[in-house]
Design an enzyme around this catalytic site. Structure first.
Site, PDB file in Angstrom:
ATOM      1  N   TYR A 168      -1.633  -0.370  10.783  1.00 14.05           N
ATOM      2  CA  TYR A 168      -1.687  -1.299   9.447  1.00 14.05           C
ATOM      3  C   TYR A 168      -0.511  -0.981   8.834  1.00 14.05           C
ATOM      4  O   TYR A 168      -0.333  -2.119   8.130  1.00 14.05           O
ATOM      5  CB  TYR A 168      -3.520  -0.455   8.869  1.00 14.05           C
ATOM      6  CG  TYR A 168      -3.609  -1.635   7.350  1.00 14.05           C
ATOM      7  CD1 TYR A 168      -3.764  -2.135   7.530  1.00 14.05           C
ATOM      8  CD2 TYR A 168      -3.266  -0.075   6.414  1.00 14.05           C
ATOM      9  CE1 TYR A 168      -3.913  -2.942   6.055  1.00 14.05           C
ATOM     10  CE2 TYR A 168      -3.227  -0.781   4.907  1.00 14.05           C
ATOM     11  CZ  TYR A 168      -3.518  -1.899   4.065  1.00 14.05           C
ATOM     12  OH  TYR A 168      -3.472  -1.866   3.247  1.00 14.05           O
TER      13      TYR A 168
ATOM     14  N   LYS B 289       1.949  -3.865   6.593  1.00 17.05           N
ATOM     15  CA  LYS B 289       1.820  -3.748   5.308  1.00 17.05           C
ATOM     16  C   LYS B 289       4.250  -3.861   5.145  1.00 17.05           C
ATOM     17  O   LYS B 289       4.451  -4.890   3.992  1.00 17.05           O
ATOM     18  CB  LYS B 289       1.840  -2.817   4.634  1.00 17.05           C
ATOM     19  CG  LYS B 289       0.233  -2.808   4.480  1.00 17.05           C
ATOM     20  CD  LYS B 289       0.055  -4.016   3.413  1.00 17.05           C
ATOM     21  CE  LYS B 289      -1.574  -4.751   3.796  1.00 17.05           C
ATOM     22  NZ  LYS B 289      -2.086  -5.917   2.552  1.00 17.05           N
TER      23      LYS B 289
ATOM     24  N   ASP C 155      -3.731  11.599   8.696  1.00 20.02           N
ATOM     25  CA  ASP C 155      -3.932  11.627   6.868  1.00 20.02           C
ATOM     26  C   ASP C 155      -3.244  12.271   6.555  1.00 20.02           C
ATOM     27  O   ASP C 155      -2.841  13.689   7.670  1.00 20.02           O
ATOM     28  CB  ASP C 155      -5.103  12.519   7.089  1.00 20.02           C
ATOM     29  CG  ASP C 155      -6.485  12.176   6.696  1.00 20.02           C
ATOM     30  OD1 ASP C 155      -6.359  10.693   6.667  1.00 20.02           O
ATOM     31  OD2 ASP C 155      -7.706  12.443   6.395  1.00 20.02           O
TER      32      ASP C 155
ATOM     33  N   SER D 184       0.881  -0.795  -0.262  1.00 15.34           N
ATOM     34  CA  SER D 184       0.136  -0.021  -0.320  1.00 15.34           C
ATOM     35  C   SER D 184       0.461   0.958   0.334  1.00 15.34           C
ATOM     36  O   SER D 184       2.019   1.054   0.447  1.00 15.34           O
ATOM     37  CB  SER D 184      -0.813   0.434   1.085  1.00 15.34           C
ATOM     38  OG  SER D 184      -1.882   0.988   1.883  1.00 15.34           O
TER      39      SER D 184
HETATM   40  P1  NAD Z   1     -11.212  -6.663   0.674  1.00 17.62           P
HETATM   41  O1  NAD Z   1     -11.583  -6.494   2.439  1.00 17.62           O
HETATM   42  O2  NAD Z   1     -11.633  -6.474   0.329  1.00 17.62           O
HETATM   43  O3  NAD Z   1     -10.410  -7.569   0.412  1.00 17.62           O
HETATM   44  C1  NAD Z   1      -9.530  -8.279   1.890  1.00 17.62           C
HETATM   45  C2  NAD Z   1      -9.794 -10.140   1.001  1.00 17.62           C
HETATM   46  O4  NAD Z   1      -9.735 -10.531   2.869  1.00 17.62           O
HETATM   47  C3  NAD Z   1     -11.852 -10.242   2.469  1.00 17.62           C
HETATM   48  O5  NAD Z   1     -12.669 -10.579   1.146  1.00 17.62           O
HETATM   49  C4  NAD Z   1     -11.806 -11.149   3.535  1.00 17.62           C
HETATM   50  O6  NAD Z   1     -12.953 -11.069   3.739  1.00 17.62           O
HETATM   51  C5  NAD Z   1     -10.139 -11.488   3.521  1.00 17.62           C
HETATM   52  N1  NAD Z   1      -9.979 -11.858   4.594  1.00 17.62           N
HETATM   53  C6  NAD Z   1      -9.809 -11.473   5.749  1.00 17.62           C
HETATM   54  N2  NAD Z   1      -9.158 -11.360   6.983  1.00 17.62           N
HETATM   55  C7  NAD Z   1      -8.760 -13.029   6.352  1.00 17.62           C
HETATM   56  C8  NAD Z   1      -8.678 -14.325   6.791  1.00 17.62           C
HETATM   57  N3  NAD Z   1      -7.761 -14.260   7.978  1.00 17.62           N
HETATM   58  N4  NAD Z   1      -7.863 -14.681   6.726  1.00 17.62           N
HETATM   59  C9  NAD Z   1      -8.972 -15.352   4.881  1.00 17.62           C
HETATM   60  N5  NAD Z   1      -9.453 -14.390   4.181  1.00 17.62           N
HETATM   61  C10 NAD Z   1      -9.154 -12.948   5.145  1.00 17.62           C
HETATM   62  O7  NAD Z   1     -10.219  -5.031   0.316  1.00 17.62           O
HETATM   63  P2  NAD Z   1      -9.677  -4.636  -0.333  1.00 17.62           P
HETATM   64  O8  NAD Z   1     -10.070  -2.951  -0.170  1.00 17.62           O
HETATM   65  O9  NAD Z   1      -9.326  -6.099  -1.885  1.00 17.62           O
HETATM   66  O10 NAD Z   1      -8.034  -5.297  -0.149  1.00 17.62           O
HETATM   67  C11 NAD Z   1      -7.073  -6.158  -0.502  1.00 17.62           C
HETATM   68  C12 NAD Z   1      -5.416  -5.998   0.070  1.00 17.62           C
HETATM   69  O11 NAD Z   1      -5.141  -5.154  -0.626  1.00 17.62           O
HETATM   70  C13 NAD Z   1      -5.311  -5.961   0.641  1.00 17.62           C
HETATM   71  O12 NAD Z   1      -4.161  -6.558   1.893  1.00 17.62           O
HETATM   72  C14 NAD Z   1      -4.986  -4.139   1.845  1.00 17.62           C
HETATM   73  O13 NAD Z   1      -4.321  -4.340   2.761  1.00 17.62           O
HETATM   74  C15 NAD Z   1      -4.590  -4.111   0.283  1.00 17.62           C
HETATM   75  N6  NAD Z   1      -4.804  -2.181   0.164  1.00 17.62           N
HETATM   76  C16 NAD Z   1      -6.193  -2.071   0.154  1.00 17.62           C
HETATM   77  C17 NAD Z   1      -6.231  -1.096  -0.236  1.00 17.62           C
HETATM   78  C18 NAD Z   1      -7.700  -0.076  -0.494  1.00 17.62           C
HETATM   79  O14 NAD Z   1      -7.984   1.310  -0.375  1.00 17.62           O
HETATM   80  N7  NAD Z   1      -8.453  -1.118  -0.929  1.00 17.62           N
HETATM   81  C19 NAD Z   1      -5.242   0.114  -0.472  1.00 17.62           C
HETATM   82  C20 NAD Z   1      -3.866  -0.438  -0.846  1.00 17.62           C
HETATM   83  C21 NAD Z   1      -3.959  -1.482  -0.297  1.00 17.62           C
HETATM   84  C1  WQD Z   2      -8.918  10.166   0.382  1.00 24.14           C
HETATM   85  C2  WQD Z   2      -9.053  11.254   1.291  1.00 24.14           C
HETATM   86  C3  WQD Z   2      -9.239  11.729   3.636  1.00 24.14           C
HETATM   87  C4  WQD Z   2     -13.970  10.465   3.954  1.00 24.14           C
HETATM   88  C5  WQD Z   2      -7.041   5.038   2.921  1.00 24.14           C
HETATM   89  C6  WQD Z   2      -5.331   3.791   3.804  1.00 24.14           C
HETATM   90  C7  WQD Z   2      -4.642   3.657   2.849  1.00 24.14           C
HETATM   91  C8  WQD Z   2      -5.429   3.071   1.515  1.00 24.14           C
HETATM   92  C9  WQD Z   2      -6.359   3.353   0.859  1.00 24.14           C
HETATM   93  C10 WQD Z   2      -5.010   0.336   2.201  1.00 24.14           C
HETATM   94  C11 WQD Z   2      -8.028  11.708   2.238  1.00 24.14           C
HETATM   95  C12 WQD Z   2     -10.640  12.416   2.600  1.00 24.14           C
HETATM   96  C13 WQD Z   2     -12.054  10.737   3.894  1.00 24.14           C
HETATM   97  C14 WQD Z   2     -14.409  10.965   4.494  1.00 24.14           C
HETATM   98  C15 WQD Z   2     -12.651  12.904   3.810  1.00 24.14           C
HETATM   99  N1  WQD Z   2      -5.369   1.788   1.745  1.00 24.14           N
HETATM  100  N2  WQD Z   2     -11.944  11.861   3.432  1.00 24.14           N
HETATM  101  N3  WQD Z   2     -14.199  12.159   4.590  1.00 24.14           N
HETATM  102  O1  WQD Z   2      -6.664   7.845   4.151  1.00 24.14           O
HETATM  103  O2  WQD Z   2      -5.997   8.354   1.507  1.00 24.14           O
HETATM  104  O3  WQD Z   2      -6.670   6.168   2.593  1.00 24.14           O
HETATM  105  O4  WQD Z   2      -7.106   4.156   2.168  1.00 24.14           O
HETATM  106  O5  WQD Z   2      -4.397  -0.061   2.011  1.00 24.14           O
HETATM  107  O6  WQD Z   2      -3.817   2.632   3.339  1.00 24.14           O
HETATM  108  O7  WQD Z   2      -4.405   5.020   5.108  1.00 24.14           O
HETATM  109  O8  WQD Z   2      -7.687   6.351   1.850  1.00 24.14           O
HETATM  110  O9  WQD Z   2     -10.628   7.094   1.486  1.00 24.14           O
HETATM  111  O10 WQD Z   2      -9.985   7.320   3.811  1.00 24.14           O
HETATM  112  O11 WQD Z   2      -9.761   9.015   2.047  1.00 24.14           O
HETATM  113  O12 WQD Z   2     -12.737  14.347   3.549  1.00 24.14           O
HETATM  114  O13 WQD Z   2     -15.401  10.840   5.413  1.00 24.14           O
HETATM  115  O14 WQD Z   2     -10.310  11.975   1.885  1.00 24.14           O
HETATM  116  O15 WQD Z   2      -9.403  12.865   4.880  1.00 24.14           O
HETATM  117  O16 WQD Z   2      -7.793  12.905   2.767  1.00 24.14           O
HETATM  118  P1  WQD Z   2      -6.414   7.254   2.791  1.00 24.14           P
HETATM  119  P2  WQD Z   2     -10.284   7.769   2.389  1.00 24.14           P
END
Ligand code: NAD
Ligand code: WQD
Length: 368
Positions: A156, A160, A316, A128
């Site tokens: 978190y 990662k 943030d 991430s």
């Molecule tokens: P998501 O929650 O939709 O997908 C994660 C999946 O993992 C879910 O289906 C959940 O049921 C499964 N899971 C959770 N705990 C588990 C366990 N103990 N055993 C087996 N499965 C389990 O999230 P996402 O947004 O699709 O994110 C996927 C990956 O990408 C994650 O590793 C997340 O950290 C990373 N990521 C997400 C974002 C984002 O903003 N969505 C950004 C950067 C990185």
């Molecule tokens: C985006 C922008 C908020 C909600 C997070 C995780 C990051 C990654 C992606 C997993 C920010 C603003 C948000 C609201 C707002 N996930 N905001 N009002 O914080 O960039 O990233 O998700 O890896 O690790 O930190 O994403 O969508 O929460 O926020 O003003 O109700 O929107 O302050 O500037 P973020 P976000």
């Protein structure tokens, strides 16, 4: 190189399901594992509806090493893993850090050990942009390149970063040991992609596949979608006193289909070029402020969405915008969709599926 079989952990989740679709469309065989903690098995049907191919599904917890062993034994053609399974709520990770270390770190160790036992030697890892922390603390690091010093600011993000290090150390050890063995030992085949995603956004253009989190959403676009459907009165904007042109924070929103394609390209690269371990940013390289996002999503919905500015959210940062040139050049990957596409696709999914995967897909969309 011929396509192979790939295990996708967390594959019923948001990013995992779109990646499964991209791999199936490219000819890969896909096996999904998930414990359905934050997703629904219905997405498997949607994947099949869209591409005509059905991934295998094995329900398991990523911390259950024996269950992982059983999957690799049952599907002995798997040669690669894309590892999404994790807990991902930044705020919750400060309240329950051990849960995050258990699932995200220990679960990844279980996976790496099981892969090693079964000689599965390619791993693409969901990292991430959060591993960079506040990149503005180092001059000249916006847009953020992969060599920006890492500095996650929440548990978190620490998980990662820790998994990135564990994968790197394991792969280097496997390759070094193979070299010492002086022959073409299995360890020499290990490769890892650390994919640092920026902010995933949007849904499938068909309107039948999208993000469907089980609890209360906390990301900007899913919250805006709830404002649009009336589930929420207004969006709370977390701070308009940042050093940006309109005072709100800047993020790099990437369409989910482009993000999924980045996984396919990274997997192909590992299998063809055997690079060892490498990190790649997956982002557009373009930043948008919160106000710009409200405007873009309001345009897709066709009316102005209400919001109220409140104080900054703890943790943030001002600006998380990627420099994606390494992925552009090395993976031959480029984002194709715009922010407008992401907003329109998200709205099509939201308005047609108010109950997410808990309802049947609308017939009129299936007929298109
Ligand atoms: P998501 O929650 O939709 O997908 C994660 C999946 O993992 C879910 O289906 C959940 O049921 C499964 N899971 C959770 N705990 C588990 C366990 N103990 N055993 C087996 N499965 C389990 O999230 P996402 O947004 O699709 O994110 C996927 C990956 O990408 C994650 O590793 C997340 O950290 C990373 N990521 C997400 C974002 C984002 O903003 N969505 C950004 C950067 C990185
Ligand atoms: C985006 C922008 C908020 C909600 C997070 C995780 C990051 C990654 C992606 C997993 C920010 C603003 C948000 C609201 C707002 N996930 N905001 N009002 O914080 O960039 O990233 O998700 O890896 O690790 O930190 O994403 O969508 O929460 O926020 O003003 O109700 O929107 O302050 O500037 P973020 P976000």
């Amino acid at each position: 190189m011929p396509v192979g079989a790939c295990l996708i952990t967390g594959g019923t989740g948001y990013i995992g399901s779109f990646t499964a679709l991209a791999l199936l469309e490219a000819g890969y065989k896909v096996v999904i594992t998930d414990n359905l903690y934050n997703s629904s098995a219905e997405v498997i049907n949607r994947i099949e509806l869209i591409c005509g191919k059905r991934p295998d599904f094995e329900k398991l917890d990523i911390t259950d090493e024996r269950a992982l062993d059983a999957v690799f034994e049952k599907h002995s053609d798997i040669d690669s893993v894309i590892h999404f399974a994790a807990l991902k709520a930044v705020g919750e990770s400060s309240e329950k850090p051990l849960d995050y270390y258990f699932v995200n770190v220990y679960g990844s160790i279980c996976l790496l050990r099981s892969m090693t036992r079964h000689n599965v030697t390619n791993i693409v890892f969901s990292s991430s942009a959060t591993v960079y922390g506040d990149a503005t603390r180092v001059p000249g690091m916006i847009p953020i390149p992969e060599n920006c010093p890492l500095g996650p600011t929440n548990p978190y993000g620490n998980t990662k970063h820790t998994v990135e290090m564990a994968i790197t150390d394991h792969i280097q050890a496997q390759r070094n040991n193979a070299q010492k063995a002086g022959k073409e030992a299995d360890g020499a085949k290990w490769n890892g992609a650390l994919l640092r995603y920026f902010n995933p956004a949007g849904s499938h253009p068909s309107g039948i596949m999208g993000e469907d989190p089980q609890g209360v959403p906390y990301n900007l676009l899913p919250l805006l979608a709830q404002v649009a459907t009336g589930k929420r009165d207004k969006l709370l904007v977390f701070g308009d006193d940042y050093n940006s042109h309109d005072g709100t924070a800047i993020r790099d929103y990437i369409h989910i289909l482009d993000l999924a394609d980045g996984h396919l390209k990274a997997l192909n690269y590992l299998r063809e070029k055997h690079p060892g371990v490498r990190a790649w940013n997956l982002g557009t390289g373009r930043g948008s402020t919160v106000f710009e996002m409200i405007k873009a999503f309001s345009k897709a919905v066709g009316r102005d969405l209400p919001y109220q500015v409140v104080g900054r959210r703890a943790g943030d940062v001002l600006n998380l915008t990627s420099n994606p040139s390494r992925a552009n050049e090395e993976l031959d990957w480029r984002t194709q969709r715009t922010l407008e596409d992401a907003c329109e696709d998200l709205w099509r999914w939201t308005k047609n599926n108010p109950e997410g995967y808990r309802q049947d897909p609308p017939k009129e969309l299936l007929e298109l």
